[in-house]
Write a protein that holds these residues in place. Structure first.
Motif, PDB file in Angstrom:
ATOM      1  N   TYR A 113       0.842  -1.203   0.000  1.00  0.00           N
ATOM      2  CA  TYR A 113       0.000   0.000   0.000  1.00  0.00           C
ATOM      3  C   TYR A 113       0.878   1.254   0.000  1.00  0.00           C
ATOM      4  CZ  TYR A 113       1.042  -0.334   4.981  1.00  0.00           C
ATOM      5  OH  TYR A 113       1.688  -0.444   6.176  1.00  0.00           O
ATOM      6  N   PRO A 114       0.324   2.370  -0.542  1.00  0.00           N
ATOM      7  CA  PRO A 114       1.091   3.627  -0.561  1.00  0.00           C
ATOM      8  C   PRO A 114       1.067   4.315   0.801  1.00  0.00           C
ATOM      9  CG  PRO A 114      -1.016   3.899  -1.679  1.00  0.00           C
ATOM     10  CD  PRO A 114      -0.914   2.461  -1.287  1.00  0.00           C
ATOM     11  N   VAL A 115       2.179   4.993   1.113  1.00  0.00           N
ATOM     12  CA  VAL A 115       2.312   5.689   2.394  1.00  0.00           C
ATOM     13  C   VAL A 115       2.846   7.091   2.123  1.00  0.00           C
ATOM     14  CG1 VAL A 115       3.506   5.721   4.612  1.00  0.00           C
ATOM     15  CG2 VAL A 115       2.818   3.539   3.615  1.00  0.00           C
ATOM     16  N   GLU A 116       2.145   8.082   2.653  1.00  0.00           N
ATOM     17  CA  GLU A 116       2.607   9.459   2.534  1.00  0.00           C
ATOM     18  C   GLU A 116       3.587   9.746   3.661  1.00  0.00           C
ATOM     19  OE1 GLU A 116       0.440  13.629   1.345  1.00  0.00           O
ATOM     20  OE2 GLU A 116      -0.753  11.946   2.034  1.00  0.00           O
ATOM     21  N   VAL A 117       4.676  10.389   3.335  1.00  0.00           N
ATOM     22  CA  VAL A 117       5.742  10.658   4.303  1.00  0.00           C
ATOM     23  C   VAL A 117       5.581  12.085   4.833  1.00  0.00           C
ATOM     24  CG1 VAL A 117       8.254  10.788   4.593  1.00  0.00           C
ATOM     25  CG2 VAL A 117       7.266   9.069   3.085  1.00  0.00           C
ATOM     26  N   ASP A 118       5.884  12.281   6.127  1.00  0.00           N
ATOM     27  CA  ASP A 118       5.837  13.628   6.709  1.00  0.00           C
ATOM     28  C   ASP A 118       6.807  14.535   5.981  1.00  0.00           C
ATOM     29  OD1 ASP A 118       3.959  12.937   8.576  1.00  0.00           O
ATOM     30  OD2 ASP A 118       5.414  12.469  10.147  1.00  0.00           O
ATOM     31  N   GLY A 119       6.399  15.771   5.769  1.00  0.00           N
ATOM     32  CA  GLY A 119       7.266  16.725   5.099  1.00  0.00           C
ATOM     33  C   GLY A 119       6.455  17.811   4.419  1.00  0.00           C
ATOM     34  N   PRO A 120       7.086  18.541   3.503  1.00  0.00           N
ATOM     35  CA  PRO A 120       6.416  19.686   2.870  1.00  0.00           C
ATOM     36  C   PRO A 120       5.257  19.300   1.947  1.00  0.00           C
ATOM     37  CG  PRO A 120       8.540  19.285   1.834  1.00  0.00           C
ATOM     38  CD  PRO A 120       8.457  18.370   3.018  1.00  0.00           C
ATOM     39  N   PHE A 121       5.189  18.050   1.506  1.00  0.00           N
ATOM     40  CA  PHE A 121       4.132  17.622   0.587  1.00  0.00           C
ATOM     41  C   PHE A 121       3.001  16.857   1.286  1.00  0.00           C
ATOM     42  CE2 PHE A 121       7.770  18.251  -2.152  1.00  0.00           C
ATOM     43  CZ  PHE A 121       7.215  18.846  -3.269  1.00  0.00           C
ATOM     44  N   LEU A 122       3.032  16.801   2.592  1.00  0.00           N
ATOM     45  CA  LEU A 122       2.032  16.040   3.347  1.00  0.00           C
ATOM     46  C   LEU A 122       0.614  16.559   3.052  1.00  0.00           C
ATOM     47  CD1 LEU A 122       1.659  13.779   5.423  1.00  0.00           C
ATOM     48  CD2 LEU A 122       1.721  15.504   7.207  1.00  0.00           C
ATOM     49  N   GLY A 123      -0.266  15.659   2.636  1.00  0.00           N
ATOM     50  CA  GLY A 123      -1.632  16.010   2.305  1.00  0.00           C
ATOM     51  C   GLY A 123      -1.842  16.509   0.890  1.00  0.00           C
ATOM     52  N   ARG A 124      -0.757  16.643   0.113  1.00  0.00           N
ATOM     53  CA  ARG A 124      -0.853  17.158  -1.252  1.00  0.00           C
ATOM     54  C   ARG A 124      -0.452  16.142  -2.310  1.00  0.00           C
ATOM     55  NH1 ARG A 124       2.773  21.235  -1.985  1.00  0.00           N
ATOM     56  NH2 ARG A 124       1.809  21.558  -3.998  1.00  0.00           N
ATOM     57  N   LEU A 125      -0.138  14.907  -1.895  1.00  0.00           N
ATOM     58  CA  LEU A 125       0.248  13.868  -2.851  1.00  0.00           C
ATOM     59  C   LEU A 125      -0.789  12.754  -2.848  1.00  0.00           C
ATOM     60  CD1 LEU A 125       4.072  13.583  -2.109  1.00  0.00           C
ATOM     61  CD2 LEU A 125       2.977  14.820  -3.967  1.00  0.00           C
ATOM     62  N   ALA A 126      -1.017  12.169  -4.022  1.00  0.00           N
ATOM     63  CA  ALA A 126      -1.968  11.062  -4.153  1.00  0.00           C
ATOM     64  C   ALA A 126      -1.367   9.995  -5.056  1.00  0.00           C
ATOM     65  CB  ALA A 126      -3.285  11.563  -4.731  1.00  0.00           C
ATOM     66  N   ILE A 175       0.561  15.506  -7.712  1.00  0.00           N
ATOM     67  CA  ILE A 175       0.675  16.632  -6.787  1.00  0.00           C
ATOM     68  C   ILE A 175      -0.629  17.405  -6.894  1.00  0.00           C
ATOM     69  CG2 ILE A 175       1.945  18.713  -6.167  1.00  0.00           C
ATOM     70  CD1 ILE A 175       4.332  17.595  -7.691  1.00  0.00           C
ATOM     71  N   LEU A 176      -1.300  17.598  -5.777  1.00  0.00           N
ATOM     72  CA  LEU A 176      -2.560  18.331  -5.758  1.00  0.00           C
ATOM     73  C   LEU A 176      -2.281  19.804  -5.475  1.00  0.00           C
ATOM     74  CD1 LEU A 176      -4.511  15.772  -3.546  1.00  0.00           C
ATOM     75  CD2 LEU A 176      -4.364  15.833  -6.036  1.00  0.00           C
ATOM     76  N   ASN A 177      -2.987  20.688  -6.159  1.00  0.00           N
ATOM     77  CA  ASN A 177      -2.859  22.129  -5.966  1.00  0.00           C
ATOM     78  C   ASN A 177      -1.391  22.585  -6.060  1.00  0.00           C
ATOM     79  OD1 ASN A 177      -3.646  24.737  -5.551  1.00  0.00           O
ATOM     80  ND2 ASN A 177      -3.818  24.537  -3.329  1.00  0.00           N
ATOM     81  N   VAL A 178      -0.849  22.520  -7.253  1.00  0.00           N
ATOM     82  CA  VAL A 178       0.563  22.847  -7.505  1.00  0.00           C
ATOM     83  C   VAL A 178       0.859  24.295  -7.150  1.00  0.00           C
ATOM     84  CG1 VAL A 178       2.300  23.066  -9.329  1.00  0.00           C
ATOM     85  CG2 VAL A 178       0.760  21.108  -9.311  1.00  0.00           C
ATOM     86  N   THR A 179       2.008  24.514  -6.464  1.00  0.00           N
ATOM     87  CA  THR A 179       2.479  25.858  -6.126  1.00  0.00           C
ATOM     88  C   THR A 179       3.846  26.077  -6.764  1.00  0.00           C
ATOM     89  OG1 THR A 179       3.595  25.128  -4.108  1.00  0.00           O
ATOM     90  CG2 THR A 179       1.279  25.778  -3.907  1.00  0.00           C
ATOM     91  N   TYR A 180       4.316  27.333  -6.731  1.00  0.00           N
ATOM     92  CA  TYR A 180       5.635  27.624  -7.306  1.00  0.00           C
ATOM     93  C   TYR A 180       6.750  26.889  -6.575  1.00  0.00           C
ATOM     94  CZ  TYR A 180       3.909  31.273 -10.424  1.00  0.00           C
ATOM     95  OH  TYR A 180       3.277  31.946 -11.429  1.00  0.00           O
ATOM     96  N   SER A 181       6.549  26.594  -5.297  1.00  0.00           N
ATOM     97  CA  SER A 181       7.590  25.901  -4.526  1.00  0.00           C
ATOM     98  C   SER A 181       7.725  24.422  -4.911  1.00  0.00           C
ATOM     99  CB  SER A 181       7.314  26.029  -3.025  1.00  0.00           C
ATOM    100  OG  SER A 181       6.088  25.417  -2.710  1.00  0.00           O
ATOM    101  N   ASP A 182       6.823  23.913  -5.751  1.00  0.00           N
ATOM    102  CA  ASP A 182       6.912  22.520  -6.205  1.00  0.00           C
ATOM    103  C   ASP A 182       7.896  22.348  -7.363  1.00  0.00           C
ATOM    104  OD1 ASP A 182       4.988  21.918  -4.327  1.00  0.00           O
ATOM    105  OD2 ASP A 182       3.332  22.064  -5.751  1.00  0.00           O
ATOM    106  N   ARG A 183       8.412  23.455  -7.875  1.00  0.00           N
ATOM    107  CA  ARG A 183       9.400  23.387  -8.951  1.00  0.00           C
ATOM    108  C   ARG A 183      10.654  22.699  -8.436  1.00  0.00           C
ATOM    109  NH1 ARG A 183      13.878  25.978  -9.898  1.00  0.00           N
ATOM    110  NH2 ARG A 183      13.524  27.394  -8.169  1.00  0.00           N
TER     111      ARG A 183
END
Length: 199
Positions: free
Chosen positions: A83-96, A110-118
């Motif tokens: 199963y997939p597991v999301e890791v704690d960090g800056p992308f928590l809650g924004r990856l699927a 990546i959900l709701n892409v921001t400039y910091s995702d570059r």
């Protein structure tokens, strides 16, 4: 007549079995490298297995780096064999998880892409194949360099296909006109010959 019917029936049965036995094919494609601000973006990571009938345990890790050639990698996502597991960090809650059930496609979104995702994303795939009498391990790494833009840039493929469509339209219209003139002349010549023979 009976033999023709029999041949058609046999052909239909053969086609049914050919279509029934066909299997989907895995194609290893590169990920798109441009994301639009505020939308979702799929980071495509595909690693095809050459022998699908061989059982494999698959472990996937996704990493993020702000710039190239940086040893500072942030672990952002993983797939732990089942199963997939999301890791704690800056992308928590924004990856699927956006992968397939057979784990040849191990993509994430990546959900709701921001400039910091570059930045640079790495997909590490570790597979352990079980051949019964021995195990074989394979590791594959895919790198995606993502750019974030405010608006989607125009696709040159759409532009070129539109130009080709108009060129074909003009060519086919011209060809149809030539054919019509040719047929008209042929019919007119045939009518003249018919009138000449009548007199």
């Amino acid at each position: 007549m009976v033999t023709l019917y029999r041949v058609q029936l046999q052909t239909l049965v053969l086609l049914f079995f050919l279509v029934h036995l066909s299997r989907p094919v895995c194609v290893d494609v590169l990920s798109d490298t441009e994301a639009v601000l505020g939308t979702s973006k799929k980071l495509t990571c595909i690693s095809c297995m050459l022998r699908e009938e061989v059982k494999a345990k698959t472990y996937v890790s996704w990493f993020y780096m702000r710039e190239k050639n940086t040893s500072n990698k942030t672990h952002i996502y993983q797939y732990n064999y089942t199963y997939p597991v999301e890791v704690d960090g800056p992308f928590l809650g924004r990856l699927a998880w956006n992968g397939s059930q057979d784990l040849q496609d191990v993509s994430i979104s990546i959900l709701n892409v921001t400039y910091s995702d570059r930045g640079i994303y790495e997909c590490h795939i570790h597979r352990e194949f079980d051949f019964g009498f021995f195990n074989h391990k394979v590791s594959v790494t895919k790198t995606i360099e993502l750019e974030v833009k405010e608006k989607a840039s125009k696709d040159p493929t759409a532009f070129y296909s539109q130009i080709m469509m108009y060129v074909l339209l003009v060519f086919l219209t011209f060809w149809l006109l030539v054919e019509m003139v040719y047929c008209y002349r042929k019919i007119s010549k045939s009518d003249e010959q018919t009138q000449d023979t009548a007199y």
